[in-house]
Design an enzyme around this catalytic site. Structure first.
Site, mmCIF file in Angstrom:
data_model
loop_
_atom_site.group_PDB
_atom_site.id
_atom_site.type_symbol
_atom_site.label_atom_id
_atom_site.label_comp_id
_atom_site.label_asym_id
_atom_site.label_seq_id
_atom_site.Cartn_x
_atom_site.Cartn_y
_atom_site.Cartn_z
ATOM 1 N N ASN A 1 0.789 -1.231 0.000
ATOM 2 C CA ASN A 1 0.000 0.000 0.000
ATOM 3 C C ASN A 1 0.826 1.290 0.000
ATOM 4 O O ASN A 1 0.455 2.291 0.631
ATOM 5 C CB ASN A 1 -0.968 0.004 1.188
ATOM 6 C CG ASN A 1 -2.110 -0.964 0.988
ATOM 7 O OD1 ASN A 1 -2.550 -1.201 -0.138
ATOM 8 N ND2 ASN A 1 -2.593 -1.549 2.070
ATOM 9 N N THR B 1 -4.369 -6.881 3.699
ATOM 10 C CA THR B 1 -3.500 -6.808 2.522
ATOM 11 C C THR B 1 -2.206 -7.579 2.751
ATOM 12 O O THR B 1 -1.712 -8.280 1.859
ATOM 13 C CB THR B 1 -3.171 -5.342 2.194
ATOM 14 O OG1 THR B 1 -4.397 -4.621 2.013
ATOM 15 C CG2 THR B 1 -2.333 -5.238 0.935
ATOM 16 N N GLY B 2 -1.658 -7.478 3.955
ATOM 17 C CA GLY B 2 -0.436 -8.215 4.263
ATOM 18 C C GLY B 2 -0.621 -9.712 4.158
ATOM 19 O O GLY B 2 0.249 -10.428 3.648
ATOM 20 N N HIS C 1 1.407 2.449 12.904
ATOM 21 C CA HIS C 1 2.204 2.458 11.686
ATOM 22 C C HIS C 1 3.558 3.077 11.997
ATOM 23 O O HIS C 1 3.646 3.982 12.830
ATOM 24 C CB HIS C 1 1.531 3.265 10.569
ATOM 25 C CG HIS C 1 0.350 2.584 9.958
ATOM 26 N ND1 HIS C 1 -0.631 3.264 9.270
ATOM 27 C CD2 HIS C 1 -0.010 1.270 9.930
ATOM 28 C CE1 HIS C 1 -1.553 2.395 8.840
ATOM 29 N NE2 HIS C 1 -1.192 1.192 9.223
ATOM 30 N N HIS D 1 -11.511 -6.817 9.434
ATOM 31 C CA HIS D 1 -10.270 -7.571 9.579
ATOM 32 C C HIS D 1 -10.072 -8.005 11.029
ATOM 33 O O HIS D 1 -10.521 -7.329 11.950
ATOM 34 C CB HIS D 1 -9.055 -6.730 9.148
ATOM 35 C CG HIS D 1 -9.114 -6.242 7.736
ATOM 36 N ND1 HIS D 1 -9.170 -7.088 6.650
ATOM 37 C CD2 HIS D 1 -9.119 -4.982 7.226
ATOM 38 C CE1 HIS D 1 -9.208 -6.385 5.538
ATOM 39 N NE2 HIS D 1 -9.183 -5.101 5.861
#
Length: 427
Positions: free
Chosen positions: A197, A309-310, A344, A358
């Site tokens: 991303n 996504t990971g 992050h 998620h």
């Protein structure tokens, strides 16, 4: 009497004219019908294939006895049966070598457009049933390869290529656990580096490295890229930042990891490719997946949630990476020393690691179990200079429920081995 004869003669003349007209129309209709029937075998084809058929009329000797197509008395091919049959051809494995040594499961293949393909030629079609032109169809029928499960990508998808096999791969997540980790040199030492991303690299190279070969993006990031490039003017700061972030990737691959048929993704990818490659002349390569695969079902994730996504990147990376090391896959607000960490490494974002969309903690549990079984390497602490010195230890925060990890392990290694692994490696 003469008047009567004149009327009779006039009536006979008009009837004769009507009969002549009807007969002429009938003859014209028969001729038109003959022309129509003789060209029917071309009318059922799409326009692009029509021209090829006109130029490539096969002889009768090219038709194999077991062919699933027929010829009529004029020598024309029954095109309806031809098209119906070729639609059923399916490639179960895509190979990039003639001897089929390097093949990928068609439903788990990352497809990269070659550098010489114009953006307007990129379709991003997720179709594992390639259409064959007439010549290829007849050749495959003759040599018995029509029903083969291995398909050479250079033949069926000449504008695309696959990723090469790599011995060591690093997948870099975005967790704040990477801050002051010093993992940059270790990450760059891998043969192939995958990121997610468009997480920023500049100013963070000490901890996250500088190397990048593949960048996976999801729907949200695709939408952000599209809006910044299309809706913003070229002098808008968000537009400029997006172009510079992608420019930093050089000639690496920008990979959309989701279904291109949803949310007009294919159309957006075409526009993005055109702006970047044609407008800004960037060497970035565009990629997508052959078919959207259920990562959730493959890894037995919780029902009702989607893989992050990971996790998606990790699932596909296993097809072209022999040894994978995960960095920044740490969905917690504190480390094992109870020191608070950002969500992050580049920003202190606010989102839930466990939500209706998620469950990253559940994914962490799955990956930790794979790490303890030796299937993958997951770094959860600061990096040493030599990756070989990295231990199998999993460092988890006090808030983590170790019972969940023990249950996950016991599904595959047994109770006694589970206890041994938990006591020895889980801190």
């Amino acid at each position: 009497m003469s008047l009567l004869n004149g009327k009779l003669f006039s009536k006979n003349t008009s009837k004769q004219k009507m009969l002549n007209q009807l007969f002429g129309a009938l003859i014209l209709g028969v001729i038109s019908l003959g022309i129509f029937c003789s060209s029917m075998h071309l009318r059922t084809y799409p326009p692009k294939i029509k021209q090829k058929i006109k130029m490539q009329k096969p002889s009768r000797t090219h038709l194999h006895k077991s062919a699933h197509i027929t010829q009529n008395k004029w020598g024309s091919i029954n095109s309806t049966k031809f098209l119906d049959y070729t639609k059923n051809k399916r490639c179960f494995f895509l190979c990039d070598t003639e001897d089929n040594n390097n093949c990928f499961d068609a439903e788990e293949t990352v497809l990269v457009y070659k550098n010489d393909v114009w953006p307007r030629k990129m379709r991003f079609m997720q179709e594992i049933r390639p259409r064959l032109n007439q010549r290829t169809y007849l050749e495959e029928e003759q040599y018995g390869t029509l029903d083969g499960v291995h398909c050479n990508i250079s033949i069926y998808y000449p504008e695309l290529r696959t990723l090469h096999q790599s011995k060591t791969c690093a997948i870099v997540g975005a967790s704040g656990q990477l801050i002051n980790s010093g993992c940059g040199p270790q990450i760059d030492a891998h043969d192939f580096v995958i990121r997610a991303n468009l997480a920023p690299i500049m100013n963070y190279t000490k901890d996250v490295g500088n190397k990048v070969n593949l960048t996976g993006i999801n729907f949200n990031k695709l939408e952000t890229i599209f809006k910044n490039l299309v809706d913003k003017t070229s002098d808008d700061p968000e537009h400029v930042d997006m172009v510079e972030n992608i420019r930093y990737l050089n000639d690496s691959v920008l990979w959309f990891t989701k279904a291109t048929t949803a949310r007009h993704a294919a159309e957006k990818l075409k526009v993005i490719a055109s702006i970047l490659k044609t407008g800004y002349k960037l060497p970035i390569q565009m990629a997508y997946i052959m078919r959207s695969s259920s990562v959730e079902r493959r890894f037995h994730l919780k029902k009702g949630v989607y893989a992050s996504t990971g996790m998606n990147i990790f699932a596909f990376a296993r097809t072209f990476c022999q040894n994978i090391t995960l960095y920044g896959f740490y969905p917690f607000d504190e480390n094992h020393h109870r020191t608070p960490i950002w969500r992050h490494y580049f920003e202190n974002a606010t989102f839930n690691f466990q939500s209706q969309q998620h469950d990253m903690v559940h994914e962490f549990t799955k990956l930790s179990a794979m790490h303890l079984r030796g299937e993958v390497t997951m770094v959860t602490d600061k990096c040493s200079m030599n990756e070989k010195d990295q231990t199998r230890h999993i460092h988890v925060p006090k808030s983590f429920n170790k019972t969940l990890l023990a249950r996950e392990l016991q599904l595959t290694v047994g109770k006694e081995e589970m206890k041994s692994l938990m006591e020895k490696y889980v801190n």
